[in-house]
Design a protein around this motif. Structure first.
Motif, PDB file in Angstrom:
ATOM      1  N   LEU A   1      10.954 -10.354  -0.573  1.00 52.70           N
ATOM      2  CA  LEU A   1      10.467 -10.371  -1.960  1.00 52.70           C
ATOM      3  C   LEU A   1       9.248  -9.469  -2.146  1.00 52.70           C
ATOM      4  CD1 LEU A   1      10.775 -14.211  -2.600  1.00 52.70           C
ATOM      5  CD2 LEU A   1      12.052 -12.445  -3.818  1.00 52.70           C
ATOM      6  N   TYR A   2       8.836  -8.805  -1.044  1.00 49.62           N
ATOM      7  CA  TYR A   2       7.619  -7.987  -1.127  1.00 49.62           C
ATOM      8  C   TYR A   2       7.924  -6.616  -1.729  1.00 49.62           C
ATOM      9  CZ  TYR A   2       3.385  -5.547   0.211  1.00 49.62           C
ATOM     10  OH  TYR A   2       2.219  -4.820   0.180  1.00 49.62           O
ATOM     11  N   ILE A   3       7.189  -6.278  -2.758  1.00 49.76           N
ATOM     12  CA  ILE A   3       7.308  -4.944  -3.364  1.00 49.76           C
ATOM     13  C   ILE A   3       5.882  -4.423  -3.494  1.00 49.76           C
ATOM     14  CG2 ILE A   3       8.009  -3.640  -5.419  1.00 49.76           C
ATOM     15  CD1 ILE A   3       9.985  -5.852  -6.089  1.00 49.76           C
ATOM     16  N   CYS A   4       5.595  -3.266  -2.886  1.00 47.52           N
ATOM     17  CA  CYS A   4       4.191  -2.828  -2.961  1.00 47.52           C
ATOM     18  C   CYS A   4       3.961  -1.898  -4.145  1.00 47.52           C
ATOM     19  CB  CYS A   4       3.686  -2.272  -1.633  1.00 47.52           C
ATOM     20  SG  CYS A   4       4.183  -0.616  -1.236  1.00 47.52           S
ATOM     21  N   SER A   5       4.321  -2.376  -5.335  1.00 50.77           N
ATOM     22  CA  SER A   5       4.018  -1.701  -6.604  1.00 50.77           C
ATOM     23  C   SER A   5       3.341  -2.771  -7.457  1.00 50.77           C
ATOM     24  CB  SER A   5       5.308  -1.275  -7.313  1.00 50.77           C
ATOM     25  OG  SER A   5       6.087  -0.484  -6.458  1.00 50.77           O
TER      26      SER A   5
ATOM     27  N   PRO B   1      12.430   4.019  -4.500  1.00 47.26           N
ATOM     28  CA  PRO B   1      12.123   3.894  -3.072  1.00 47.26           C
ATOM     29  C   PRO B   1      10.640   4.057  -2.762  1.00 47.26           C
ATOM     30  CG  PRO B   1      13.374   5.905  -3.523  1.00 47.26           C
ATOM     31  CD  PRO B   1      13.273   5.173  -4.814  1.00 47.26           C
ATOM     32  N   LEU B   2      10.190   3.275  -1.792  1.00 49.83           N
ATOM     33  CA  LEU B   2       8.805   3.389  -1.332  1.00 49.83           C
ATOM     34  C   LEU B   2       8.814   4.333  -0.130  1.00 49.83           C
ATOM     35  CD1 LEU B   2       8.203  -0.445  -1.328  1.00 49.83           C
ATOM     36  CD2 LEU B   2       7.321   1.156  -3.039  1.00 49.83           C
ATOM     37  N   ASP B   3       7.702   5.040   0.067  1.00 51.11           N
ATOM     38  CA  ASP B   3       7.684   6.000   1.156  1.00 51.11           C
ATOM     39  C   ASP B   3       7.201   5.337   2.442  1.00 51.11           C
ATOM     40  OD1 ASP B   3       8.200   8.362   2.260  1.00 51.11           O
ATOM     41  OD2 ASP B   3       6.683   9.526   1.168  1.00 51.11           O
ATOM     42  N   CYS B   4       7.988   4.356   2.917  1.00 48.04           N
ATOM     43  CA  CYS B   4       7.555   3.579   4.083  1.00 48.04           C
ATOM     44  C   CYS B   4       7.421   4.448   5.339  1.00 48.04           C
ATOM     45  CB  CYS B   4       8.524   2.432   4.360  1.00 48.04           C
ATOM     46  SG  CYS B   4       8.593   1.249   3.010  1.00 48.04           S
ATOM     47  N   ASN B   5       8.288   5.451   5.494  1.00 43.33           N
ATOM     48  CA  ASN B   5       8.237   6.279   6.705  1.00 43.33           C
ATOM     49  C   ASN B   5       6.918   7.037   6.808  1.00 43.33           C
ATOM     50  OD1 ASN B   5      10.733   5.471   7.418  1.00 43.33           O
ATOM     51  ND2 ASN B   5      11.791   7.211   6.475  1.00 43.33           N
ATOM     52  N   GLU B   6       6.374   7.405   5.658  1.00 40.97           N
ATOM     53  CA  GLU B   6       5.123   8.169   5.649  1.00 40.97           C
ATOM     54  C   GLU B   6       3.894   7.264   5.540  1.00 40.97           C
ATOM     55  OE1 GLU B   6       5.152  11.507   6.014  1.00 40.97           O
ATOM     56  OE2 GLU B   6       7.325  11.271   6.224  1.00 40.97           O
ATOM     57  N   CYS B   7       4.136   5.974   5.405  1.00 39.06           N
ATOM     58  CA  CYS B   7       3.024   5.058   5.106  1.00 39.06           C
ATOM     59  C   CYS B   7       2.109   4.894   6.320  1.00 39.06           C
ATOM     60  CB  CYS B   7       3.581   3.707   4.682  1.00 39.06           C
ATOM     61  SG  CYS B   7       2.305   2.519   4.279  1.00 39.06           S
ATOM     62  N   GLU B   8       0.822   5.191   6.127  1.00 40.45           N
ATOM     63  CA  GLU B   8      -0.111   5.059   7.242  1.00 40.45           C
ATOM     64  C   GLU B   8      -0.637   3.649   7.355  1.00 40.45           C
ATOM     65  OE1 GLU B   8      -3.061   8.072   6.827  1.00 40.45           O
ATOM     66  OE2 GLU B   8      -1.577   9.687   7.108  1.00 40.45           O
ATOM     67  N   GLU B   9      -0.484   2.871   6.314  1.00 40.56           N
ATOM     68  CA  GLU B   9      -1.034   1.518   6.290  1.00 40.56           C
ATOM     69  C   GLU B   9       0.108   0.530   6.198  1.00 40.56           C
ATOM     70  OE1 GLU B   9      -4.380   0.367   4.300  1.00 40.56           O
ATOM     71  OE2 GLU B   9      -5.390   1.697   5.690  1.00 40.56           O
ATOM     72  N   SER B  10       1.074   0.632   7.093  1.00 41.36           N
ATOM     73  CA  SER B  10       2.254  -0.233   7.011  1.00 41.36           C
ATOM     74  C   SER B  10       1.866  -1.691   6.774  1.00 41.36           C
ATOM     75  CB  SER B  10       3.057  -0.134   8.301  1.00 41.36           C
ATOM     76  OG  SER B  10       3.998  -1.168   8.328  1.00 41.36           O
ATOM     77  N   CYS B  11       2.520  -2.296   5.780  1.00 44.96           N
ATOM     78  CA  CYS B  11       2.226  -3.702   5.460  1.00 44.96           C
ATOM     79  C   CYS B  11       2.585  -4.611   6.637  1.00 44.96           C
ATOM     80  CB  CYS B  11       2.985  -4.123   4.211  1.00 44.96           C
ATOM     81  SG  CYS B  11       4.707  -3.649   4.240  1.00 44.96           S
ATOM     82  N   CYS B  12       3.442  -4.120   7.546  1.00 42.30           N
ATOM     83  CA  CYS B  12       3.845  -4.928   8.705  1.00 42.30           C
ATOM     84  C   CYS B  12       2.835  -4.803   9.842  1.00 42.30           C
ATOM     85  CB  CYS B  12       5.225  -4.493   9.186  1.00 42.30           C
ATOM     86  SG  CYS B  12       6.450  -4.435   7.867  1.00 42.30           S
TER      87      CYS B  12
HETATM   88  S1  SF4 Z   1       2.777  -0.823   2.416  1.00 41.46           S
HETATM   89 FE1  SF4 Z   1       4.698  -1.486   3.378  1.00 41.46          FE
HETATM   90  S2  SF4 Z   1       6.237  -1.476   1.741  1.00 41.46           S
HETATM   91 FE2  SF4 Z   1       4.490  -0.271   1.048  1.00 41.46          FE
HETATM   92  S3  SF4 Z   1       4.989   1.850   1.594  1.00 41.46           S
HETATM   93 FE3  SF4 Z   1       3.784   0.986   3.273  1.00 41.46          FE
HETATM   94  S4  SF4 Z   1       5.265   0.186   4.748  1.00 41.46           S
HETATM   95 FE4  SF4 Z   1       6.327   0.528   2.772  1.00 41.46          FE
END
Ligand code: SF4
Ligand code: SF4
Length: 210
Positions: free
Chosen positions: A122-126, A37-48
């Motif tokens: 298809l987006y995976i931020c790894s 799992p990615l820590d999207c809830n804590e992500c300060e730079e949301s890809c969206c």
């Molecule tokens: S960049 Fe996007 S997919 Fe990656 S952790 Fe942040 S919100 Fe999630």
């Protein structure tokens, strides 16, 4: 088929074969993200919430338009703009937005999550392997181009020859993402996006460290 980290620590398929579908790939991504799992809830730079384009494909637009041709035409007119895909040299549709995606909430929830574009699915931020990126990009381009074709088919009286040409793209008016990767690769070869040697490479099974 499943996704895992390869010996270089990059996201890769263990193997794909001639029966693998786009849906298999999407399911594998979901399983991979559940396990990693990615820590999207804590992500300060949301890809969206970044300035990059949200590329829109035909299945996503048709789902959001309830499979109604008129609604789909209006959706494209009101919400999307054309943008050149310089890498593959074709026009594609992207969301008409400023910075944030129009579908993201303040709390980083996607309001169209179940119907979101394939490119988001298809987006995976790894770190990703070259093979993962090539397949992602070929799938994306096929469905992005299908939206352009469908839009022209809805807007114009096209010749039978042009319609037949558009229908070489098997994503055109596809009901879902269940087409074979083989069909994606056939189309990619047709379009000059993929050559035979590279295509064979995509099927190689990866050797894992014992
Ligand atoms: S960049 Fe996007 S997919 Fe990656 S952790 Fe942040 S919100 Fe999630
Ligand atoms: S459609 Fe959903 S997942 Fe895709 S960029 Fe927008 S908010 Fe994010």
């Amino acid at each position: 088929m499943k996704l895992l980290f390869d010996v270089e620590g990059k996201v890769n398929y263990d193997k794909i074969n001639k029966n693998t579908t786009v849906k298999d790939v999407l399911d594998a991504v979901d399983i991979f993200l559940n396990n990693n799992p990615l820590d999207c809830n804590e992500c300060e730079e949301s890809c969206c919430k970044k300035s990059w384009s949200v590329e829109m494909d035909n299945v996503c637009v048709n789902k959001l338009s309830n499979w109604n041709d008129e609604v789909a035409l209006e959706f494209v007119q009101k919400n999307l703009v054309k943008k050149k895909n310089y890498y593959r040299d074709f026009d594609q549709y992207v969301l008409n937005k400023k910075i944030d995606c129009n579908f993201i909430t303040e709390t980083n929830l996607c309001t169209i999550y179940g119907d979101r574009p394939i490119i988001c699915r298809l987006y995976i931020c790894s770190p990703k392997s070259y093979r993962y990126n090539v397949i992602r990009e070929l799938i994306g381009s096929t469905y992005l181009k299908a939206l352009i074709h469908e839009d022209k088919m809805r807007n114009n009286n096209l010749t039978k020859k042009t319609i037949n040409k558009y229908k070489r793209n098997s994503a055109v008016f596809a009901k879902d993402y269940n087409i074979l990767l083989e069909e994606i690769f056939d189309y990619a070869e047709d379009e000059g996006w993929l050559d035979i040697d590279e295509r064979e490479e995509l099927y190689k099974e990866i050797i894992l460290k014992p």
